[in-house]
Structures are given as C-alpha cells and as structure tokens.
Write a protein that holds these residues in place. Structure first.
Motif, PDB file in Angstrom:
ATOM      1  N   CYS A   1       0.985  -1.502   0.193  1.00 26.68           N
ATOM      2  CA  CYS A   1      -0.052   0.225  -0.280  1.00 26.68           C
ATOM      3  C   CYS A   1       1.305   1.059  -0.320  1.00 26.68           C
ATOM      4  CB  CYS A   1      -0.996  -0.263   1.607  1.00 26.68           C
ATOM      5  SG  CYS A   1      -2.152  -1.942   1.228  1.00 26.68           S
TER       6      CYS A   1
ATOM      7  N   HIS B   1      -1.679   3.327  -2.030  1.00 27.00           N
ATOM      8  CA  HIS B   1      -3.423   2.741  -2.029  1.00 27.00           C
ATOM      9  C   HIS B   1      -4.708   3.849  -1.706  1.00 27.00           C
ATOM     10  CE1 HIS B   1      -6.430  -0.347  -0.424  1.00 27.00           C
ATOM     11  NE2 HIS B   1      -6.287   0.248  -1.723  1.00 27.00           N
TER      12      HIS B   1
ATOM     13  N   CYS C   1      -5.501   4.015   1.062  1.00 23.29           N
ATOM     14  CA  CYS C   1      -5.476   3.787   2.516  1.00 23.29           C
ATOM     15  C   CYS C   1      -4.521   3.767   3.961  1.00 23.29           C
ATOM     16  CB  CYS C   1      -5.528   1.862   3.316  1.00 23.29           C
ATOM     17  SG  CYS C   1      -3.842   1.118   2.689  1.00 23.29           S
TER      18      CYS C   1
HETATM   19 ZN   LIG Z   1      -4.261   0.206   1.595  1.00 20.17          ZN
END
Ligand SMILES: [Zn+2]
Length: 133
Positions: free
Chosen positions: A65, A70, A72
């Motif tokens: 990530c 990503h 997040c």
């Molecule tokens: Zn993520």
C-alpha cells in the motif's frame, strides 16, 4: 533531524520492500492451497507480476500500500523529504497504470490484491477463486 542521504533512502526502501514480501507469500499460499499452479515474478511481463497463470492468461499483483499509493491508512507519505517522496509515488502510480494497460493489450487479465486486505486477515479465497475460474 539531518536530511537523509541517498544511502539512507536505499536502506529504507530495502526495509519496506522486504516487509512487503510477506503479504505476497500469504497470497501464494492461499492460491496454492486452492490447487492452482502458477509461476512467480515473470520478468518478461510488464510490471513483473507476482503470480502468473500462463494457461489462463491471468496475473496477480500483490501491491504494498505504501509504494503503490493505495489510499488506505498504510499509504501515509513520510513527513521528511516530501519533495522526494511525492513525485516518487506519482511515478510509481503511473508505472502501475502503464503496466496494467500493457498487460491488457497483450491479452492478460490482471488482479491486484492490496497488502492491507491480506493484513486485515480478509478471506481472499473467494475473490481469488472468482478471478481464476
Ligand atoms: Zn491498502
């Protein structure tokens, strides 16, 4: 705090990348247990997909990530050297998009599994089975 030298950055990147092999191994384990055969890290394919299913013409990327932005909570930008990190992340994202497009142009179907999905202990087997069938 002192500015990071290129050596520091290289060391940091290695540390991050090494940690990211763990979700990749977890995905491999699930797919293997489901009875699918695959190749790993085919360097001749755009983006060096993590799992390759040649007869199905499908590939799976297990994305960290942090590196692949990503969005997040694992995606935070380091506070130091933002001038270095932000363009770097933008380049990574552009490269990812280019690789996906190149794979699709060659008739491959890609699936991206995110590190946070693996870490959350989410049951990925259904998603993987749907994709591989
Ligand atoms: Zn993520």
């Amino acid at each position: 705090m002192a500015r990071k030298t290129p050596e520091d950055r290289t060391r940091m990147m290695r540390a991050f990348k090494a940690r990211h092999t763990e979700p990749e191994l977890a995905v491999r384990r699930i797919v293997h247990q489901m009875g699918y055969r695959f190749r790993v890290c085919r360097k001749d394919l755009p983006g060096t997909p993590d799992l390759v299913f040649p007869s199905r013409r499908k590939v799976i990327f297990v994305h960290g990530c942090f590196w692949h932005k990503h969005g997040c909570k694992l995606t935070r930008v380091p506070k130091l050297n933002r001038k270095y990190w932000i363009p770097k992340f933008q380049r990574n994202r552009k490269r990812d998009a280019r690789n996906i497009a190149a794979l699709q142009a060659e008739g491959w179907r890609p699936l991206i599994i995110w590190e946070c999905e693996v870490r959350a202990g989410q049951d990925l087997s259904r998603q993987l089975r749907d994709f591989l069938q």
